[in-house]
Scaffold this motif. Structure first.
Motif, PDB file in Angstrom:
ATOM      1  N   ASP A 131       7.589  11.832   2.626  1.00  0.00           N
ATOM      2  CA  ASP A 131       7.675  10.427   3.001  1.00  0.00           C
ATOM      3  C   ASP A 131       9.017  10.122   3.647  1.00  0.00           C
ATOM      4  O   ASP A 131      10.027  10.019   2.961  1.00  0.00           O
ATOM      5  CB  ASP A 131       7.503   9.526   1.770  1.00  0.00           C
ATOM      6  CG  ASP A 131       6.093   9.575   1.245  1.00  0.00           C
ATOM      7  OD1 ASP A 131       5.167   9.569   2.068  1.00  0.00           O
ATOM      8  OD2 ASP A 131       5.932   9.613   0.018  1.00  0.00           O
ATOM      9  N   PRO A 142       0.818  -1.221   0.000  1.00  0.00           N
ATOM     10  CA  PRO A 142       0.000   0.000   0.000  1.00  0.00           C
ATOM     11  C   PRO A 142       0.849   1.267   0.000  1.00  0.00           C
ATOM     12  O   PRO A 142       0.493   2.262  -0.629  1.00  0.00           O
ATOM     13  CB  PRO A 142      -0.817  -0.087   1.297  1.00  0.00           C
ATOM     14  CG  PRO A 142      -0.705  -1.477   1.769  1.00  0.00           C
ATOM     15  CD  PRO A 142       0.535  -2.051   1.172  1.00  0.00           C
ATOM     16  N   SER A 152       0.725   6.253  -7.091  1.00  0.00           N
ATOM     17  CA  SER A 152      -0.542   6.837  -7.551  1.00  0.00           C
ATOM     18  C   SER A 152      -0.577   8.335  -7.277  1.00  0.00           C
ATOM     19  O   SER A 152      -1.146   9.104  -8.065  1.00  0.00           O
ATOM     20  CB  SER A 152      -1.745   6.134  -6.929  1.00  0.00           C
ATOM     21  OG  SER A 152      -1.761   6.296  -5.537  1.00  0.00           O
ATOM     22  N   ARG A 153       0.046   8.784  -6.186  1.00  0.00           N
ATOM     23  CA  ARG A 153       0.115  10.225  -5.919  1.00  0.00           C
ATOM     24  C   ARG A 153       0.925  10.931  -7.014  1.00  0.00           C
ATOM     25  O   ARG A 153       0.547  11.994  -7.500  1.00  0.00           O
ATOM     26  CB  ARG A 153       0.717  10.482  -4.536  1.00  0.00           C
ATOM     27  CG  ARG A 153       0.658  11.952  -4.145  1.00  0.00           C
ATOM     28  CD  ARG A 153       1.149  12.226  -2.721  1.00  0.00           C
ATOM     29  NE  ARG A 153       2.555  11.880  -2.582  1.00  0.00           N
ATOM     30  CZ  ARG A 153       3.017  10.947  -1.759  1.00  0.00           C
ATOM     31  NH1 ARG A 153       2.194  10.275  -0.986  1.00  0.00           N
ATOM     32  NH2 ARG A 153       4.301  10.694  -1.687  1.00  0.00           N
ATOM     33  N   LYS A 184      -3.581  -2.443 -10.807  1.00  0.00           N
ATOM     34  CA  LYS A 184      -2.502  -1.778 -10.073  1.00  0.00           C
ATOM     35  C   LYS A 184      -1.155  -2.411 -10.411  1.00  0.00           C
ATOM     36  O   LYS A 184      -0.163  -1.707 -10.644  1.00  0.00           O
ATOM     37  CB  LYS A 184      -2.748  -1.864  -8.566  1.00  0.00           C
ATOM     38  CG  LYS A 184      -3.882  -0.999  -8.087  1.00  0.00           C
ATOM     39  CD  LYS A 184      -4.092  -1.179  -6.593  1.00  0.00           C
ATOM     40  CE  LYS A 184      -5.267  -0.342  -6.100  1.00  0.00           C
ATOM     41  NZ  LYS A 184      -5.493  -0.517  -4.659  1.00  0.00           N
ATOM     42  N   THR A 206      -8.175   5.107  -8.500  1.00  0.00           N
ATOM     43  CA  THR A 206      -8.904   4.684  -7.296  1.00  0.00           C
ATOM     44  C   THR A 206      -9.796   3.477  -7.574  1.00  0.00           C
ATOM     45  O   THR A 206     -10.093   2.722  -6.663  1.00  0.00           O
ATOM     46  CB  THR A 206      -9.759   5.829  -6.715  1.00  0.00           C
ATOM     47  OG1 THR A 206     -10.662   6.289  -7.721  1.00  0.00           O
ATOM     48  CG2 THR A 206      -8.894   6.972  -6.232  1.00  0.00           C
ATOM     49  N   TRP A 237       2.071   1.703  -3.595  1.00  0.00           N
ATOM     50  CA  TRP A 237       0.961   2.091  -4.464  1.00  0.00           C
ATOM     51  C   TRP A 237       0.532   3.531  -4.188  1.00  0.00           C
ATOM     52  O   TRP A 237       0.304   4.299  -5.121  1.00  0.00           O
ATOM     53  CB  TRP A 237      -0.226   1.152  -4.321  1.00  0.00           C
ATOM     54  CG  TRP A 237      -1.392   1.641  -5.128  1.00  0.00           C
ATOM     55  CD1 TRP A 237      -2.546   2.175  -4.668  1.00  0.00           C
ATOM     56  CD2 TRP A 237      -1.460   1.713  -6.563  1.00  0.00           C
ATOM     57  NE1 TRP A 237      -3.354   2.557  -5.716  1.00  0.00           N
ATOM     58  CE2 TRP A 237      -2.698   2.281  -6.895  1.00  0.00           C
ATOM     59  CE3 TRP A 237      -0.600   1.347  -7.584  1.00  0.00           C
ATOM     60  CZ2 TRP A 237      -3.104   2.506  -8.207  1.00  0.00           C
ATOM     61  CZ3 TRP A 237      -0.997   1.557  -8.897  1.00  0.00           C
ATOM     62  CH2 TRP A 237      -2.230   2.126  -9.196  1.00  0.00           C
ATOM     63  N   ASP A 238       0.431   3.917  -2.920  1.00  0.00           N
ATOM     64  CA  ASP A 238       0.033   5.289  -2.587  1.00  0.00           C
ATOM     65  C   ASP A 238       1.029   6.301  -3.141  1.00  0.00           C
ATOM     66  O   ASP A 238       0.646   7.333  -3.679  1.00  0.00           O
ATOM     67  CB  ASP A 238      -0.093   5.466  -1.067  1.00  0.00           C
ATOM     68  CG  ASP A 238      -1.288   4.742  -0.487  1.00  0.00           C
ATOM     69  OD1 ASP A 238      -2.188   4.352  -1.264  1.00  0.00           O
ATOM     70  OD2 ASP A 238      -1.322   4.555   0.749  1.00  0.00           O
ATOM     71  N   THR A 239       2.312   5.995  -3.035  1.00  0.00           N
ATOM     72  CA  THR A 239       3.347   6.899  -3.535  1.00  0.00           C
ATOM     73  C   THR A 239       3.268   7.026  -5.053  1.00  0.00           C
ATOM     74  O   THR A 239       3.263   8.128  -5.603  1.00  0.00           O
ATOM     75  CB  THR A 239       4.747   6.403  -3.119  1.00  0.00           C
ATOM     76  OG1 THR A 239       4.779   6.309  -1.695  1.00  0.00           O
ATOM     77  CG2 THR A 239       5.823   7.347  -3.602  1.00  0.00           C
TER      78      THR A 239
END
Length: 169
Positions: free
Chosen positions: A161, A4, A11-12, A127, A120, A7-9
């Protein structure tokens, strides 16, 4: 726990259209205004060469210059016209390329603006496919995760981060 975070990094970063556009822009990309100004300058110079030719012919008709002088001056004018015509063709080609590049960037920007909604709604396989396209490798050293990929981070991403350091290859 890492999936996660990665993926968050990613996708941001993918949700920032200008970052992606800046990354894919061609080096040496010249703005349209600059190219158009140069083309206008060359076309004005060509128009002046035409006027110069007309004036020399008129001077010859009224006897102000002899035939030998007319030939020499006409050769000079034609040589200058040839160089200007080549430059005009080159600038027109560059202008067409720049216009096409600008259109591509507009379409890319529109696509990138729709990415957050697409990202999203992705399932695991979607992904994974995106990560395979943009991430070269992920290195883990203790508590530090380093993502190597095609999208360069900005200083803000690095500062945000503490556990992730982003690097382009």
């Amino acid at each position: 726990r890492i999936e996660p975070l990665v993926w968050d990094t990613v996708s941001r970063l993918l949700s920032r259209p200008q970052l992606i556009i800046d990354h894919v822009k061609m080096d040496g990309h010249k703005p349209l205004k600059h190219l158009q100004a140069n083309l206008d300058r060359v076309q004005q110079a060509l128009a002046k060469k035409k006027i110069e030719t007309d004036r020399m012919l008129e001077a010859y008709k009224i006897g102000a210059i002899d035939l030998q002088t007319l030939k020499q001056k006409m050769d000079d004018v034609r040589s200058g016209e040839a160089r200007l015509n080549e430059e005009e063709l080159r600038l027109k080609a560059e202008l067409r390329q720049a216009q096409a590049q600008e259109l591509k960037e507009e379409k890319l920007f529109e696509f990138c603006q729709s990415l957050p909604a697409v990202l999203t709604g992705l399932d695991f396989e979607g992904k994974r496919q995106i990560l395979r396209e943009v991430v070269d490798r992920i290195a883990i050293d203790g508590t530090e995760v380093t993502i190597y990929g095609i999208i360069p981070p900005t200083p803000e991403e690095i500062a945000e981060d503490a556990f992730i350091v982003l690097h382009s290859p």
